[in-house]
Design a protein around this motif. Structure first.
Motif, short mmCIF file in Angstrom:
data_model
loop_
_atom_site.label_atom_id
_atom_site.label_comp_id
_atom_site.label_asym_id
_atom_site.label_seq_id
_atom_site.Cartn_x
_atom_site.Cartn_y
_atom_site.Cartn_z
N VAL A 125 1.21 -1.20 -0.15
CA VAL A 125 -0.19 -0.09 0.07
C VAL A 125 0.80 1.48 0.25
CG1 VAL A 125 -1.62 0.93 1.22
CG2 VAL A 125 -2.12 -1.02 1.37
N VAL A 126 0.65 1.72 -1.19
CA VAL A 126 1.25 3.02 -1.07
C VAL A 126 0.56 4.44 -0.94
CG1 VAL A 126 3.50 4.32 -2.33
CG2 VAL A 126 3.03 1.86 -2.93
N GLY A 127 1.16 5.07 0.21
CA GLY A 127 0.51 6.52 0.08
C GLY A 127 1.35 7.58 0.71
N LEU A 177 11.64 9.39 -3.30
CA LEU A 177 10.72 9.21 -3.41
C LEU A 177 10.02 7.52 -2.97
CD1 LEU A 177 10.39 10.73 -7.11
CD2 LEU A 177 10.00 11.91 -5.03
N VAL A 178 8.79 7.71 -2.94
CA VAL A 178 7.86 6.32 -2.84
C VAL A 178 8.63 4.92 -4.27
CG1 VAL A 178 6.29 6.87 -1.68
CG2 VAL A 178 5.66 7.10 -3.99
N SER A 196 -0.44 -2.50 8.84
CA SER A 196 0.40 -3.23 8.35
C SER A 196 0.77 -4.19 8.63
CB SER A 196 1.72 -1.89 7.61
OG SER A 196 0.76 -0.63 7.05
N HIS A 197 2.04 -4.97 8.69
CA HIS A 197 2.86 -6.13 8.86
C HIS A 197 4.38 -5.30 8.79
CE1 HIS A 197 -0.21 -8.59 8.04
NE2 HIS A 197 0.02 -9.33 8.84
N GLU A 198 4.47 -4.59 7.66
CA GLU A 198 5.76 -3.87 7.80
C GLU A 198 5.41 -2.09 7.28
OE1 GLU A 198 9.08 -5.25 4.87
OE2 GLU A 198 7.74 -7.28 5.35
N LEU A 199 6.10 -1.15 7.74
CA LEU A 199 6.10 -0.25 7.45
C LEU A 199 7.65 0.92 6.83
CD1 LEU A 199 4.05 2.80 8.01
CD2 LEU A 199 5.00 3.34 9.40
N SER A 201 3.05 -1.48 4.47
CA SER A 201 3.00 0.30 3.82
C SER A 201 3.94 0.71 3.65
CB SER A 201 2.43 0.81 4.88
OG SER A 201 0.78 -0.15 4.25
N ILE A 202 3.90 1.59 1.88
CA ILE A 202 5.22 2.80 1.41
C ILE A 202 4.24 4.25 2.14
CG2 ILE A 202 6.78 3.16 0.01
CD1 ILE A 202 6.61 0.38 -1.25
N LEU A 203 4.54 4.73 2.60
CA LEU A 203 4.42 6.38 2.30
C LEU A 203 5.53 7.16 2.70
CD1 LEU A 203 2.32 5.76 6.62
CD2 LEU A 203 2.06 5.22 4.22
#
Length: 292
Positions: A106-108, A169-170, A152-155, A132-134
């Motif tokens: 999930v990219v935010g 950047l993401v 998330s399991h990983e952030l 999750s990549i923020l």
């Protein structure tokens, strides 16, 4: 008991970004990840479509995270606890298709982190491994980091200026993830249109299924204004009634970017006029002053 549409919380999360917790029990019970509401501050204000960032059906509240970008959102920022929105309508839009995919990214980006939150929550609850990549321009502009960490399991965090997490950047973080751990089963990207465009461009190279949320282009939320028209796979779609989520590899981002700028001049003019009125003390009435 609070009144319908009553503001229970108005908290500043970052510069020009507020979190509103609103009493709307029916919507809270029915909403699903990816859906939005239309709010109206008072009788004469415009309709604003806003993606639901969270909900608590037990106490009947909705959470909206809103960036001040124009007159209507500037008026919203003045709402006080105990005041009410004139209207809160929803849930609207097609829900996110939630099932067990496997490993999901999930990219935010920026304010897009807020609508990414319920999707990450739902994907995790469905048994997926959620990474999750923020991203944001700087550390001071992040919202809902604790909530996304729990969903998330990983952030993984990155900033344009390197003030928090990875400097980049993401898409840089996503590329590293693919290089190190292989392709995920699904990518969901929500944020500025330019960010979603380049995430989709990257994932297309690896044939990774990618969903983007086109909520940034919604205007009236019903499809009647035509402002959210977008070409997807060669066909015209309306983001608010047929989305807001679409296959990122099929979206015509060039057309979408042009459409975003159509009313920018008028919106900026209205916003500047409102700020000038505020400085002079000629401020428009808040919702509580006109809502019965």
């Amino acid at each position: 008991m609070p009144a319908a549409n009553e503001v229970l919380e108005n908290e500043v999360l970052a510069e020009n970004v507020n979190r509103y917790r609103i009493y709307a029990p029916e919507i809270s019970r029915r909403r699903k990840a990816g859906q939005f509401v239309i709010v109206r501050l008072h009788e004469d204000s415009e309709r604003i479509p806003l993606t639901i960032a969270d909900a608590d059906p037990e106490i009947g509240t909705l959470t909206l995270v809103v960036q001040e970008v124009g007159k209507s959102t500037a008026e919203m920022a003045r709402l006080k606890v105990g005041e009410r929105f004139r209207d809160v309508v929803g849930p609207l839009g097609s829900p996110t298709h939630i099932r067990k995919y496997g490993r999901v990214v999930v990219v935010g980006g920026g304010i897009g982190i807020a609508p990414a939150h319920p999707i990450a929550q739902a994907l995790k609850a469905a048994g997926n491994h959620v990474i999750s990549i923020l991203g944001a321009r700087s550390k001071d502009l992040f919202v809902m980091l604790d909530e996304m960490r729990a969903a998330s399991h990983e952030l993984r965090i990155c900033t344009d200026d390197g003030s928090l997490g990875t400097h980049g950047l993401v898409t840089d973080v996503l590329q590293s993830l693919v290089d190190e751990e292989g392709k995920p089963n699904l990518v969901v990207a929500i944020g500025p249109v330019i960010m979603m465009k380049f995430v989709a461009k990257l994932t297309r190279q690896y044939d990774i299924p990618t969903v983007v949320s086109l909520n940034p282009i919604m205007i009236d939320g019903t499809g009647m204004c035509g402002g959210c028209r977008v070409t997807v796979g060669g066909e015209t779609k309306f983001a608010c009634v047929e989305g807001p989520e679409f296959d990122g590899h099929l979206v015509d981002f060039e057309e979408l970017t042009k459409r975003q700028s159509y009313y920018r001049e008028q919106e900026q003019e209205s916003y500047e006029r409102y700020k000038h009125e505020c400085r002079l003390g000629n401020i428009q009435p808040t919702a509580s002053e006109v809502t019965p």
